[in-house]
Design an enzyme around this catalytic site. Structure first.
Site, PDB file in Angstrom:
ATOM      1  N   ASP A 143      19.474  58.825  85.240  1.00  0.00           N
ATOM      2  CA  ASP A 143      19.341  60.104  85.755  1.00  0.00           C
ATOM      3  C   ASP A 143      18.045  60.716  85.450  1.00  0.00           C
ATOM      4  O   ASP A 143      17.519  61.755  86.241  1.00  0.00           O
ATOM      5  CB  ASP A 143      20.409  61.078  85.155  1.00  0.00           C
ATOM      6  CG  ASP A 143      21.509  60.518  86.274  1.00  0.00           C
ATOM      7  OD1 ASP A 143      21.594  60.270  87.348  1.00  0.00           O
ATOM      8  OD2 ASP A 143      22.826  60.593  85.485  1.00  0.00           O
ATOM      9  N   TYR A 156      27.364  64.831  89.327  1.00  0.00           N
ATOM     10  CA  TYR A 156      27.606  65.203  87.935  1.00  0.00           C
ATOM     11  C   TYR A 156      26.696  66.471  87.624  1.00  0.00           C
ATOM     12  O   TYR A 156      25.358  66.396  88.173  1.00  0.00           O
ATOM     13  CB  TYR A 156      27.411  63.977  87.244  1.00  0.00           C
ATOM     14  CG  TYR A 156      28.789  63.109  86.845  1.00  0.00           C
ATOM     15  CD1 TYR A 156      29.779  64.025  86.151  1.00  0.00           C
ATOM     16  CD2 TYR A 156      28.566  61.924  87.179  1.00  0.00           C
ATOM     17  CE1 TYR A 156      30.983  63.188  86.255  1.00  0.00           C
ATOM     18  CE2 TYR A 156      29.767  61.266  86.916  1.00  0.00           C
ATOM     19  CZ  TYR A 156      30.916  61.836  86.387  1.00  0.00           C
ATOM     20  OH  TYR A 156      31.963  60.938  86.358  1.00  0.00           O
TER      21      TYR A 156
END
Length: 699
Positions: free
Chosen positions: A319, A405
């Site tokens: 990420d 998320y």
């Protein structure tokens, strides 16, 4: 292949950008535009788009010279890290622009790599898939009429690595979903196919289709908006508000981006990739300013998923290295993301043209009550002799959204000299469709009818450049072990002896180590030359991190090759300027052959790391076996670690924090009143079922 161009020094200087007050301050929007203008002026014949325009950290030696004499020493050059794409050309251009001199000092073509995906890159995928005939065909097969394509959504991910496509084309994979209504949560209606999208040509080049098709679920959407909660009976009505007040203001001082709080002083940086960067952290120990850490940041993370079926093996998101913790950061809302008396810092990032995109309130800085800092009572007079000192903590935080998320990052400073990193994980599970009667085979959990949430891990890598009382530091591993002496021996007759086993690291190879819960393993960053006057042990900060699961994909797996930093809990390397990224500078579409980042820097493991300038790389996180309680939106799950002073201070460094209550034995015997500090004594607490005020610690 690297194509080195001649250095550029003769181009007309662009409009001067404002000079930053501090060499570590992030680039301003004006500085980004100035850097982009310098590059465009140098290459007017190239159609360049900017992927990165970010501060290139000053060289450490130059910064420390300036920091030691800010009034007279030369300020380090203001340099910009540039990554640019050229239309129709694979690979990237990377360079270094000196804003101080107004020129390009480095410019290199790097082939065979792909840069980070920006918000602009991600945003266009959904528009294309809704119009693509091949995607429409698969939606119809799944049970979605062509007239409903506006209800089809996707989460665009980097493709990770797929041997069919290699690295020449800049690709994304579209994780597909369906919404009946615009307010629905798409994650309760995943689809079973995966389009592959070329980011630069904006076309679908392939679609991965499973051998066994799974039609669109007919279950109602699982939602968490107001109407959904009303259908469950409505919101709770028995919650009373908790109001955070600081009537006299805050205890921290802000000068530009430098913070002073309770003897700590540090600089708050922010960039596109790491998000918050804390630098030049020191502690004023009764007049002696002692350096603690030169730079700390989250350097990388990987989220490997555990379903072995194609194409789910590609789902292991980096990420930070593939999307950027800064690029994905949220604008924080007063009273929601942060409560109390808040100071915000903004951020700015470039669009493809080099123009700044401003992010308001990217960083939140505030204080919170930290509970009891220390307390003791004497039983001899029925606990009348007592001291109770409460603590306050300072929090520097950001929140970024990586598709489904949310990651909430909290850097926490405590009054006893401890620095804590806490990460809370929330948002929505990444989901895949589950056919009626289909078995998850243990690789996931059915969290809702037709919804399979696959097993996965969240593994973060923390980069720490210690500067404990100076540049020359070492790292040692500490295990709590029983004595080697047998029961009944003269040195351990009753068998109860135990002690710390200290393993000093001399080389990078020796430092490759893993967490051991059985021995409560920790790691000390020490200054061998600074010994404590009482203990005789070196001044240190201890890394206490108990949430450090092993990387579960096997050795030799695609993710283990690409995320080599996650194979072990701790690595230590010699400090090198601008060596920040443990999975390599360019992460998207890497094959892991060779593994980039840490394995390259460690090499044969013989590099010296004793009593020198070192960097500790620490991998920590959680293993997530999803459950229905995590759906349709996941309650925040925290993970934390501590950097604790050990043999650093002469004694408890928080003794001078004013107590809320202090009663000595002599005052008890003489009938005297307890000592209280007006500004810290709690005058608003009261009994829950009565109006009488309750003074702190009164009986």
């Amino acid at each position: 292949m690297l194509e080195r161009l001649s250095q550029i020094s003769s181009h007309t200087r662009a409009t001067a950008a404002p000079v930053a007050a501090h060499p570590l301050d992030p680039l301003s929007g004006e500085e980004m535009k100035a850097a982009a203008a310098i590059v465009k002026a140098a290459y007017p014949d190239k159609r360049l788009s900017f992927n990165v325009l970010s501060l290139a950290d000053p060289k450490k030696a130059e910064f420390l010279v300036w920091d030691a004499d800010r009034a007279n020493a030369p300020k380090p050059a203001r340099e910009v890290d540039v990554v640019a794409l050229e239309a129709g050309v694979s690979g990237v251009w990377e360079g270094l622009v000196d804003l101080t001199a107004g020129k390009i000092v480095e410019w290199t073509k790097v082939d065979g790599v792909q840069p980070i995906l920006t918000f602009e890159d991600l945003a266009k995928v959904e528009t294309v898939i809704r119009k693509d005939p091949k995607v429409i065909e698969q939606c119809v097969i799944s049970g979605i009429p062509e007239s409903d394509m506006h209800k089809v959504y996707c989460d665009p991910w980097t493709i990770g690595y797929d041997e069919r496509f290699g690295t020449e084309r800049r690709l994304q994979q579209a994780i597909m979903f369906y919404r009946s209504d615009i307010d629905d949560s798409q994650y309760s209606h995943p689809l079973d196919f995966c389009p592959i999208f070329d980011t630069e040509t904006s076309e679908i080049i392939a679609i991965d289709i499973p051998a066994v098709r799974r039609p669109l679920s007919k279950a109602p959407h699982a939602n968490f908006h107001e109407k959904a909660v009303e259908a469950l009976g409505g919101y709770r009505t028995d919650i009373k508000p908790i109001v955070v007040q600081q009537p006299e203001g805050v205890s921290f001082k802000v000068s530009g981006r430098e913070i002073e709080w309770q003897n700590f002083k540090f600089h708050v940086g922010f960039n596109y990739r790491e998000g918050i960067v804390l630098s030049n952290i020191s502690y004023n120990d009764h007049g002696e300013v002692r350096p603690l850490f030169y730079r700390m940041s989250l350097a990388e993370m990987v989220v490997p998923y555990g379903n072995p079926d194609h194409p789910h093996h590609r789902k292991h998101a980096f990420d930070l290295g593939e999307y950027g913790g800064g690029y994905m950061t949220n604008s924080l809302a007063l009273g929601c993301d942060c409560k109390g008396v808040i100071h915000y810092m903004d951020a700015a990032f470039p669009d493809r043209e080099g123009n700044p995109i401003d992010i308001k309130n990217a960083i939140c800085i505030h204080e919170e009550d930290d509970g009891v800092l220390f307390k003791h009572s004497d039983f001899r007079d029925s606990y009348a002799t007592s001291i109770n000192t409460r603590g306050v903590k300072l929090i520097v935080s950001q929140i970024f959204t990586a598709a489904n998320y949310e990651y909430m990052i909290y850097w926490i400073f405590h009054m006893d000299g401890t620095i804590q990193l806490e990460i809370k994980l929330t948002g929505i599970l990444n989901t895949y469709i589950l056919g009626e009667g289909e078995d998850t085979r243990g690789f996931g959990t059915q969290v809702y009818p037709g919804v399979n949430a696959h097993n996965h891990q969240h593994l973060f890598n923390l980069r720490i450049n210690p500067m404990i009382d100076g540049l020359n530091n070492s790292v040692q591993m500490v295990d709590a072990v029983p004595s080697d002496e047998p029961v009944g021996s003269p040195n351990n007759f009753y068998g109860n002896a135990f002690l710390p086993k200290i393993t000093p690291f001399k080389t990078t190879g020796e430092a490759i180590t893993d967490y051991n819960g059985a021995t409560s393993r920790t790691w000390d960053m020490i200054n061998p030359s600074r010994k404590h006057p009482y203990s005789g042990k070196p001044a240190s900060y201890k890394l206490v991190s108990r949430e450090s699961p092993m990387l579960l994909p096997k050795e030799g797996s695609l993710v283990a090759k690409r995320a080599a930093f996650a194979r072990h809990t701790v690595h230590v390397t010699p400090y090198v300027d601008r060596q920040f990224y443990p999975a390599g500078k360019y992460v998207p579409q890497t094959s892991g052959e060779p593994s980039r980042g840490l394995p390259e820097w460690i090499g044969d493991g013989t590099g010296a790391i004793e009593n020198t300038d070192v960097v500790l790389w620490h991998t920590f996180g959680i293993t997530h076996f999803p459950a229905p309680e995590d759906f349709p939106v996941m309650p925040a799950e925290p993970m934390t670690l501590l950097l604790r002073p050990r043999n650093f201070f002469k004694q408890n460094p928080a003794l001078d924090v004013p107590p809320s209550h202090l009663m000595t034995t002599s005052k008890v015997l003489s009938g005297g009143a307890p000592t209280t500090i007006k500004s810290l004594t709690d005058s608003v607490s009261r009994l829950a079922f009565g109006e009488a005020k309750a003074e702190c610690c009164s009986k």
